[in-house]
Every structure is written in C-alpha cells, then in structure tokens.
Design a protein around this motif. Structure first.
Motif, PDB file in Angstrom:
ATOM      1  N   UNK A 115      -8.281  10.348 158.729  1.00 25.73           N
ATOM      2  CA  UNK A 115      -8.219  10.929 160.071  1.00 25.73           C
ATOM      3  C   UNK A 115      -7.482  10.008 161.048  1.00 25.73           C
ATOM      4  N   UNK A 116      -7.645   8.721 160.872  1.00 23.89           N
ATOM      5  CA  UNK A 116      -6.943   7.772 161.740  1.00 23.89           C
ATOM      6  C   UNK A 116      -5.436   7.852 161.506  1.00 23.89           C
ATOM      7  N   UNK A 117      -5.018   7.937 160.244  1.00 26.03           N
ATOM      8  CA  UNK A 117      -3.590   8.039 159.932  1.00 26.03           C
ATOM      9  C   UNK A 117      -3.013   9.354 160.449  1.00 26.03           C
ATOM     10  N   UNK A 118      -3.738  10.456 160.267  1.00 25.31           N
ATOM     11  CA  UNK A 118      -3.273  11.760 160.754  1.00 25.31           C
ATOM     12  C   UNK A 118      -3.189  11.780 162.280  1.00 25.31           C
ATOM     13  N   UNK A 119      -4.160  11.176 162.934  1.00 26.34           N
ATOM     14  CA  UNK A 119      -4.156  11.112 164.398  1.00 26.34           C
ATOM     15  C   UNK A 119      -2.995  10.252 164.885  1.00 26.34           C
ATOM     16  N   UNK A 120      -2.759   9.136 164.229  1.00 26.51           N
ATOM     17  CA  UNK A 120      -1.660   8.251 164.612  1.00 26.51           C
ATOM     18  C   UNK A 120      -0.310   8.955 164.481  1.00 26.51           C
ATOM     19  N   UNK A 121      -0.089   9.639 163.359  1.00 28.94           N
ATOM     20  CA  UNK A 121       1.179  10.353 163.154  1.00 28.94           C
ATOM     21  C   UNK A 121       1.342  11.457 164.194  1.00 28.94           C
ATOM     22  N   UNK A 122       0.279  12.173 164.473  1.00 29.10           N
ATOM     23  CA  UNK A 122       0.329  13.270 165.441  1.00 29.10           C
ATOM     24  C   UNK A 122       0.649  12.779 166.847  1.00 29.10           C
ATOM     25  N   UNK A 123      -0.023  11.743 167.280  1.00 29.10           N
ATOM     26  CA  UNK A 123       0.174  11.254 168.646  1.00 29.10           C
ATOM     27  C   UNK A 123       1.531  10.575 168.797  1.00 29.10           C
ATOM     28  N   UNK A 124       1.999   9.870 167.774  1.00 29.58           N
ATOM     29  CA  UNK A 124       3.346   9.296 167.836  1.00 29.58           C
ATOM     30  C   UNK A 124       4.381  10.418 167.957  1.00 29.58           C
TER      31      UNK A 124
END
Length: 162
Positions: A115-124
């Motif tokens: 979830x942290x990786x998915x959130x990071x990619x999404x927000x970037x």
C-alpha cells in the motif's frame, strides 16, 4: 453458521477491523508499484525540456516519498510502518509521450509495504499532473498497479503481464 470472508480487514460478522499482526514474524519486505502518466506530444516536450515550474521530477519524487510515509493517515486500516527506504524513479517513454513512475518501499517488519508503494506511485503521478496542468488539462494517469513484492508468509510475487 458464520461465513468466512476472503477480506482480511473484515471480521466474522463483516465488520471492518485492523488486522492483528502481533504474532507475525519480522521479515525483510519490499514492494514496487507503478503509475503511468500520459501526456500530449506538446506537453511531454514541455515537461522534458525547460519547465517554468522548476524541477518537476524532484517535486514529484518528494511528494511520493512523503505519501509513502503518510500512507496510514490516508488509508484507514493500514498499519503505521517504519519504512527503511522509499525510492521514486521516473522512466521517460518518449515514443508514447508517457512517464512511468516507479515507487519502491522497503522495511523489516511484520506486514507488507504494498500500500505504501502504491500510494507513493499514485501521489508522485498526481504531482506530475498538478505541476503540468497549467498547459495540459488532458493528462491521464493510468495503470497504477503492484509490480512486485517480496517477504512475508506469501513470499515473492511478481506481475507477469503489463
């Protein structure tokens, strides 16, 4: 008779709850996720040449890292994690006028970092949109997905299709 739910965040009565990870083993865990940001040819050229807003990719990288660190504040049942590393990379795909945002998160812990990786990619990706929307409101963010994860009880998983 109580039906067992396939959703780990629902109890036997179907009520939302945080998964108890107390007894899980600490293992090294990583997750890599992506988002694809699609531009028009003109806006892709503006992005990759001299953008008047400065280093757009640096701003998006910082936003992605911050998002990974704040994931538990955004997604209600996520555990707060002590991330040991977050990296955000951008692959320019000039033939398609796209930017692939890659986010990787790492830690030694009791729960995964998907979830942290998915959130990071999404927000970037959203930050790239925000930085470029002045000259292109037609930007599309697509194909946000988990590419790979390691560690934990389920071990290694890798996406086999793009």
């Amino acid at each position: 008779m109580t039906k067992t739910s396939p959703f780990t965040h629902l109890d036997k009565l179907g009520q939302a709850h945080m998964v108890d990870i107390t007894e899980k083993q600490v293992t090294s865990r990583t997750a890599t996720a992506q988002s694809i940001v699609c531009f028009s040819a003109d806006s892709f050229n503006k992005l990759t040449e001299d953008n008047p807003k400065g280093d757009v990719f640096a701003v998006a990288r910082i936003a992605g890292i911050q998002a990974a660190k704040r994931c538990a504040d955004l997604i209600p049942l996520c555990h707060s994690l002590a991330l040991s590393n977050v990296s955000i990379d951008f692959n320019l795909l000039p033939d398609k006028h796209q930017v692939q945002v890659l986010a990787q998160c790492k830690l030694a812990g009791k729960t995964g970092v998907e979830m942290e990786a998915l959130t990071a990619a999404s927000i970037a990706a959203l930050t790239l949109y925000d930085m470029c929307k002045a000259f292109d409101k037609g930007i599309v963010i697509e194909h946000t997905c988990l590419l790979e994860k390691t560690g934990g009880k389920s071990g290694h998983w890798q996406r086999t299709t793009s």
